[in-house]
Motif scaffolding. Structure first.
Motif, short mmCIF file in Angstrom:
data_model
loop_
_atom_site.label_atom_id
_atom_site.label_comp_id
_atom_site.label_asym_id
_atom_site.label_seq_id
_atom_site.Cartn_x
_atom_site.Cartn_y
_atom_site.Cartn_z
N SER A 1 2.71 11.56 -10.21
CA SER A 1 1.93 12.79 -10.28
C SER A 1 2.82 14.02 -10.11
O SER A 1 2.58 15.05 -10.77
N SER A 2 3.84 13.92 -9.27
CA SER A 2 4.77 15.05 -9.12
C SER A 2 5.53 15.31 -10.41
O SER A 2 5.70 16.46 -10.83
N GLU A 3 5.99 14.24 -11.03
CA GLU A 3 6.73 14.40 -12.30
C GLU A 3 5.79 14.89 -13.40
O GLU A 3 6.18 15.74 -14.22
N ALA A 4 4.55 14.38 -13.43
CA ALA A 4 3.58 14.85 -14.43
C ALA A 4 3.28 16.32 -14.22
O ALA A 4 3.11 17.09 -15.19
N ASN A 5 3.23 16.75 -12.97
CA ASN A 5 3.02 18.17 -12.67
C ASN A 5 4.19 19.00 -13.20
O ASN A 5 3.99 20.10 -13.74
N ASN B 1 -2.64 16.46 -18.01
CA ASN B 1 -3.43 15.56 -18.87
C ASN B 1 -2.69 14.24 -19.06
O ASN B 1 -1.58 14.05 -18.54
N ALA B 2 -3.29 13.34 -19.79
CA ALA B 2 -2.74 12.00 -19.96
C ALA B 2 -1.35 12.03 -20.60
O ALA B 2 -0.47 11.25 -20.22
N GLU B 3 -1.14 12.94 -21.52
CA GLU B 3 0.16 13.03 -22.18
C GLU B 3 1.26 13.39 -21.18
O GLU B 3 2.37 12.88 -21.26
N HIS B 4 0.94 14.23 -20.23
CA HIS B 4 1.91 14.60 -19.20
C HIS B 4 2.27 13.38 -18.35
O HIS B 4 3.44 13.19 -17.98
N LEU C 1 2.11 10.21 -19.28
CA LEU C 1 2.91 9.29 -20.11
C LEU C 1 4.36 9.79 -20.22
O LEU C 1 5.31 8.98 -20.15
N GLN C 2 4.54 11.09 -20.36
CA GLN C 2 5.90 11.64 -20.41
C GLN C 2 6.61 11.45 -19.06
O GLN C 2 7.82 11.18 -19.03
N ALA C 3 5.86 11.58 -17.98
CA ALA C 3 6.44 11.38 -16.64
C ALA C 3 6.91 9.93 -16.49
O ALA C 3 7.98 9.68 -15.92
N LEU C 4 6.14 8.99 -16.98
CA LEU C 4 6.56 7.58 -16.92
C LEU C 4 7.88 7.39 -17.65
O LEU C 4 8.79 6.71 -17.15
N ASP C 5 7.99 7.98 -18.83
CA ASP C 5 9.23 7.88 -19.61
C ASP C 5 10.41 8.52 -18.87
O ASP C 5 11.48 7.93 -18.76
N ARG C 6 10.20 9.71 -18.35
CA ARG C 6 11.27 10.44 -17.66
C ARG C 6 11.79 9.68 -16.44
O ARG C 6 12.97 9.75 -16.13
N LEU C 7 10.88 8.99 -15.76
CA LEU C 7 11.27 8.29 -14.52
C LEU C 7 11.79 6.88 -14.79
O LEU C 7 12.11 6.15 -13.85
N GLY C 8 11.86 6.50 -16.05
CA GLY C 8 12.40 5.19 -16.39
C GLY C 8 11.36 4.07 -16.38
O GLY C 8 11.72 2.89 -16.33
N LEU D 1 0.83 -1.20 0.00
CA LEU D 1 0.00 0.00 0.00
C LEU D 1 0.87 1.26 0.00
O LEU D 1 0.64 2.18 -0.79
N ASN D 2 1.88 1.28 0.85
CA ASN D 2 2.77 2.44 0.92
C ASN D 2 3.56 2.62 -0.38
O ASN D 2 3.76 3.74 -0.85
N CYS D 3 4.01 1.51 -0.97
CA CYS D 3 4.75 1.60 -2.24
C CYS D 3 3.85 2.14 -3.35
O CYS D 3 4.29 2.98 -4.15
N CYS D 4 2.63 1.66 -3.41
CA CYS D 4 1.69 2.13 -4.44
C CYS D 4 1.41 3.62 -4.27
O CYS D 4 1.40 4.38 -5.25
N THR D 5 1.19 4.02 -3.04
CA THR D 5 0.93 5.43 -2.76
C THR D 5 2.13 6.29 -3.16
O THR D 5 1.98 7.35 -3.79
N GLU D 6 3.31 5.83 -2.82
CA GLU D 6 4.53 6.57 -3.16
C GLU D 6 4.73 6.63 -4.68
O GLU D 6 5.12 7.67 -5.22
N PHE D 7 4.43 5.53 -5.38
CA PHE D 7 4.56 5.49 -6.84
C PHE D 7 3.63 6.52 -7.46
O PHE D 7 4.02 7.29 -8.35
#
Length: 184
Positions: free
Chosen positions: A58-62, A74-77, A79-86, A47-53
């Motif tokens: 969301s911080s990176e998407a922001n 938005n969704a594109e942000h 998706l870009q955050a996922l890429d940026r974070l590896g 639960l804590n890992c999921c919350t932290e993820f």
């Protein structure tokens, strides 16, 4: 010193009030590994890992959103955050989920406008509804009249010498006058 479990799963504080519902996490765990028992501490850790993820994404998407001079993530942000974070391995599945969400939202919109697409003005629909209500009320009154007449017939067929209680007609049914009273 505290136990290793407490270090991995600190008790929730007032600052950590935003978490995922435990029931949802438990359901996912049960669906993914139905034959494995998972300890309470492990569930809390997940639960804590999921919350932290989620917080991390969301911080990176922001951040991506701010760099794009946008005010809404938005969704594109995301998706870009996922890429940026590896986490680019997750983008294909995330895009599939996004596509499904858009399809569900479009279906919901089509259903909500179905009434508007009938081409019948609201006043006409209201008139038709009132007609249906009046017809239903009339049918109910007829049904009650038939039941009352049936009860009256059963009362007339009763064996002589037995008194039958008076059964008044149902409300809304007009009794026929058998006497011609002149009150003028």
């Amino acid at each position: 010193m505290g136990s290793p479990e407490r270090e991995l799963c600190p008790p929730p504080s007032e600052e950590d009030e935003l978490t995922l519902p435990r029931a949802s996490i438990n359901k996912m765990i049960k669906e993914l590994v139905p034959s494995v028992r998972v300890a309470f501490e492990s569930r809390e850790l997940i639960l804590n890992c999921c919350t932290e993820f989620i917080h991390l994404i969301s911080s990176e998407a922001n951040e991506v959103c701010n760099q794009s001079n946008k005010k809404t993530i938005n969704a594109e942000h995301v998706l870009q955050a996922l890429d940026r974070l590896g986490f680019s391995d997750y983008t294909v599945e995330a895009e599939a989920v996004l596509k499904d969400c858009k399809a569900v939202a479009a279906k919901r919109r089509r259903q909500s406008t179905r009434l508007e697409n009938l081409g019948i003005p609201e006043e006409e629909l209201l008139r038709q509804q009132q007609e249906l209500f009046a017809k239903a009320k009339e049918e109910q009154a007829k049904h009650e009249q038939q039941q009352w007449l049936l009860l009256q017939q059963q009362g007339n067929i009763a064996v002589e010498g037995t008194s039958q209680p008076y059964v008044p007609p149902p409300a809304g049914i007009k009794q026929e006058d058998t006497e011609d009273d002149d009150y003028s």
